[in-house]
Design an enzyme around this catalytic site. Structure first.
Site, PDB file in Angstrom:
ATOM      1  N   CYS A 346       0.814  -1.218   0.000  1.00 63.63           N
ATOM      2  CA  CYS A 346       0.000   0.000   0.000  1.00 63.63           C
ATOM      3  C   CYS A 346       0.847   1.268   0.000  1.00 63.63           C
ATOM      4  O   CYS A 346       0.318   2.366   0.127  1.00 63.63           O
ATOM      5  CB  CYS A 346      -0.919  -0.011   1.210  1.00 63.63           C
ATOM      6  SG  CYS A 346      -2.078  -1.376   1.113  1.00 63.63           S
ATOM      7  N   ASP A 347       2.167   1.122  -0.102  1.00 66.03           N
ATOM      8  CA  ASP A 347       3.039   2.300  -0.040  1.00 66.03           C
ATOM      9  C   ASP A 347       3.247   2.893  -1.435  1.00 66.03           C
ATOM     10  O   ASP A 347       3.470   2.158  -2.401  1.00 66.03           O
ATOM     11  CB  ASP A 347       4.388   1.882   0.564  1.00 66.03           C
ATOM     12  CG  ASP A 347       5.233   3.085   0.910  1.00 66.03           C
ATOM     13  OD1 ASP A 347       4.970   4.177   0.371  1.00 66.03           O
ATOM     14  OD2 ASP A 347       6.160   2.938   1.710  1.00 66.03           O
ATOM     15  N   TYR A 375      22.020  -8.438  -4.013  1.00 65.06           N
ATOM     16  CA  TYR A 375      21.396  -7.378  -3.218  1.00 65.06           C
ATOM     17  C   TYR A 375      19.918  -7.201  -3.586  1.00 65.06           C
ATOM     18  O   TYR A 375      19.446  -6.080  -3.799  1.00 65.06           O
ATOM     19  CB  TYR A 375      22.171  -6.062  -3.379  1.00 65.06           C
ATOM     20  CG  TYR A 375      23.651  -6.206  -3.103  1.00 65.06           C
ATOM     21  CD1 TYR A 375      24.121  -6.364  -1.807  1.00 65.06           C
ATOM     22  CD2 TYR A 375      24.579  -6.218  -4.142  1.00 65.06           C
ATOM     23  CE1 TYR A 375      25.481  -6.527  -1.553  1.00 65.06           C
ATOM     24  CE2 TYR A 375      25.936  -6.381  -3.898  1.00 65.06           C
ATOM     25  CZ  TYR A 375      26.379  -6.529  -2.600  1.00 65.06           C
ATOM     26  OH  TYR A 375      27.708  -6.696  -2.355  1.00 65.06           O
TER      27      TYR A 375
HETATM   28  C1  LIG Z   1      33.648  -5.812   2.987  1.00 66.31           C
HETATM   29  C2  LIG Z   1      32.972  -6.156   1.717  1.00 66.31           C
HETATM   30  N1  LIG Z   1      33.528  -7.088   0.925  1.00 66.31           N
HETATM   31  C3  LIG Z   1      32.953  -7.474  -0.225  1.00 66.31           C
HETATM   32  C4  LIG Z   1      31.759  -6.925  -0.642  1.00 66.31           C
HETATM   33  C5  LIG Z   1      31.162  -7.384  -1.936  1.00 66.31           C
HETATM   34  O1  LIG Z   1      31.258  -6.399  -2.878  1.00 66.31           O
HETATM   35  P1  LIG Z   1      30.698  -6.566  -4.361  1.00 66.31           P
HETATM   36  O2  LIG Z   1      29.354  -7.169  -4.251  1.00 66.31           O
HETATM   37  O3  LIG Z   1      30.720  -5.203  -4.897  1.00 66.31           O
HETATM   38  O4  LIG Z   1      31.660  -7.462  -5.077  1.00 66.31           O
HETATM   39  C6  LIG Z   1      31.158  -5.906   0.130  1.00 66.31           C
HETATM   40  C7  LIG Z   1      29.914  -5.288  -0.291  1.00 66.31           C
HETATM   41  O5  LIG Z   1      29.289  -4.513   0.408  1.00 66.31           O
HETATM   42  C8  LIG Z   1      31.779  -5.530   1.352  1.00 66.31           C
HETATM   43  O6  LIG Z   1      31.235  -4.606   2.154  1.00 66.31           O
END
Ligand SMILES: Cc1ncc(COP(=O)(O)O)c(C=O)c1O
Length: 405
Positions: A346-347, A375
């Protein structure tokens, strides 16, 4: 995020196919995805471990002699850990939950490092209990946390190299200057804490290898400065993650991207062992997401399609990661109009795309998004009680006896 939410998945048990060296792994076809939706419903995240294997091998070939520690954070899924473990990978951990995940998959602790620059005492103890004894610090306060564990640990000192162009400029939040690194290393010597080496992260989804080259040269200088001061020699350089993948824009092929990095690494003293912490590069292409249209409206003359997955779910990376994924409708047609794709909650911020060319869709039609492995699921929520997408695992590690038994 609780690991258990990522483990409630379904595994399609097909034996691992062999990966042709330089060919990309084929994405699951739309027909196959339609078949999965018919069986399991939507939304789904289809995770192909064959792609994980392929990317790991590609980066290993592009960075010969560099030990790859997969950073769990972009996709902390047991099938990814199993797949990479079988490939011989090492792992980069940042939390006690990640420690639990690798331990649950039987990864020996000597294949892990813990790289969160700011830790609670509990985090240090959990990692040490598991047997992981390499940690990262970037300031004196953090170094002093290790006085109590000085006979058990080896530390890397993280340097900062700002990078405004990256998706995430991690050096804004972590890392110190070369001068501060030398100060930390000198103080560690007084405290009797062993410093193993240096680390950096040039920022996630870094488009140019030049950032790595500059960082490696600066670290080489610190290594020399430390030696000149008569401090114990630094034996490890961790060049972090950041290796880019093509979302809606091309990036350099990984061999080409890594060539100048390898040249810079060749300038280091021969005694320095090099490691890296790739995350996104290994898993981004491994996940295809599928969502279905659950309703529609016309607003200001534009069709709005409301999906059963959105910003609070698999598309969380649109907010947290600034990623832009290749998104298309399963239905193909040349007649397309500018449309809006919204998420189910609902946002009002729950909009996946404000402007996307789509054919006329019916309720129940499918929207397929590629490059959704990094991610995305890792930052998804169940906001509004919309359950995050179910994960379907393809080409997981399966032994022949498991198939025939
Ligand atoms: C300490 C550290 N290592 C590795 C990674 C992985 O980075 P990437 O997904 O850009 O390869 C991150 C991502 O936040 C991180 O904070």
């Amino acid at each position: 995020m609780a690991i258990s939410t990522l483990t409630q998945d379904l595994t399609i048990k097909v034996p691992a196919a062999s990966v042709a060296a330089n060919e990309p792994v084929a994405q699951p076809s739309n027909q196959f995805i339609e078949h999965l939706v018919a069986q399991h419903g939507a939304p789904l995240m289809v995770l192909d471990c064959e792609s994980v294997r392929h990317q790991y091998r590609a980066l290993s070939r592009a960075l010969p002699g560099v030990v790859l520690h997969f950073a769990l954070k972009p996709l902390p899924h047991p099938a990814v850990v199993r797949t990479l473990f079988e490939e011989g990978a090492s792992f980069d951990l940042a939390t006690s939950g990640e420690v639990d995940l690798v331990a649950s998959q039987g990864v020996p602790s000597d294949r892990t490092i813990h790289t969160h620059p700011i830790k609670r005492d509990r985090d240090i103890r959990d990692a040490l209990e598991y047997g992981c004894n390499v940690f990262v610090v970037d300031n004196i306060n953090e170094l002093e946390k290790f006085i109590a564990y000085k006979n058990q640990v080896e530390l890397l000192v993280r340097l900062s190299f700002r990078n405004a162009e990256a998706f995430a400029d991690l050096s804004k939040k972590f890392g110190c200057s070369p001068a501060m690194a030398v100060e930390i290393i000198s103080y560690a010597q007084q405290l009797g804490i062993r410093i193993k080496g240096l680390s950096f992260h040039v920022g996630s989804q870094t488009a140019s290898p030049a950032k790595y080259v500059t960082a490696i040269a600066a670290c080489n200088q610190v290594i020399n400065d430390v030696a000149a001061l008569g401090l114990p020699a630094l034996s490890t350089l961790d060049i972090g993650g950041g290796f880019p993948v093509p979302y809606n824009k091309d990036v350099l092929p990984i061999e080409e991207f890594c060539a100048p990095i390898n040249d810079a690494l060749a300038q280091l003293p021969e005694t320095v062992r090099v490691i890296a912490e790739p995350g996104r590069f290994i898993v981004a292409s491994a996940v295809t997401s599928v969502a279905s249209v659950m309703g529609q409206a016309v607003r200001d003359g534009k069709p709005w399609y409301y999906l059963d997955d959105g910003i609070y779910g698999s598309f969380s990376g649109l907010l947290f990661d600034e990623a832009s994924y290749p998104i298309d409708s399963f239905k193909q047609s040349n007649e397309r109009v500018e449309s809006v794709l919204a998420g189910p909650t609902c946002d009002s911020i729950d909009v996946v795309s404000e402007s996307i060319m789509l054919p006329k869709l019916n309720n129940g039609d499918l929207i397929i998004s590629r490059m959704m492995g990094a991610y995305t699921l890792a930052t998804a929520t169940d906001f509004n009680f919309f359950k995050r997408a179910e994960v379907i695992v393809l080409n997981d590690v399966v032994h022949v006896d498991a198939l025939t038994g």
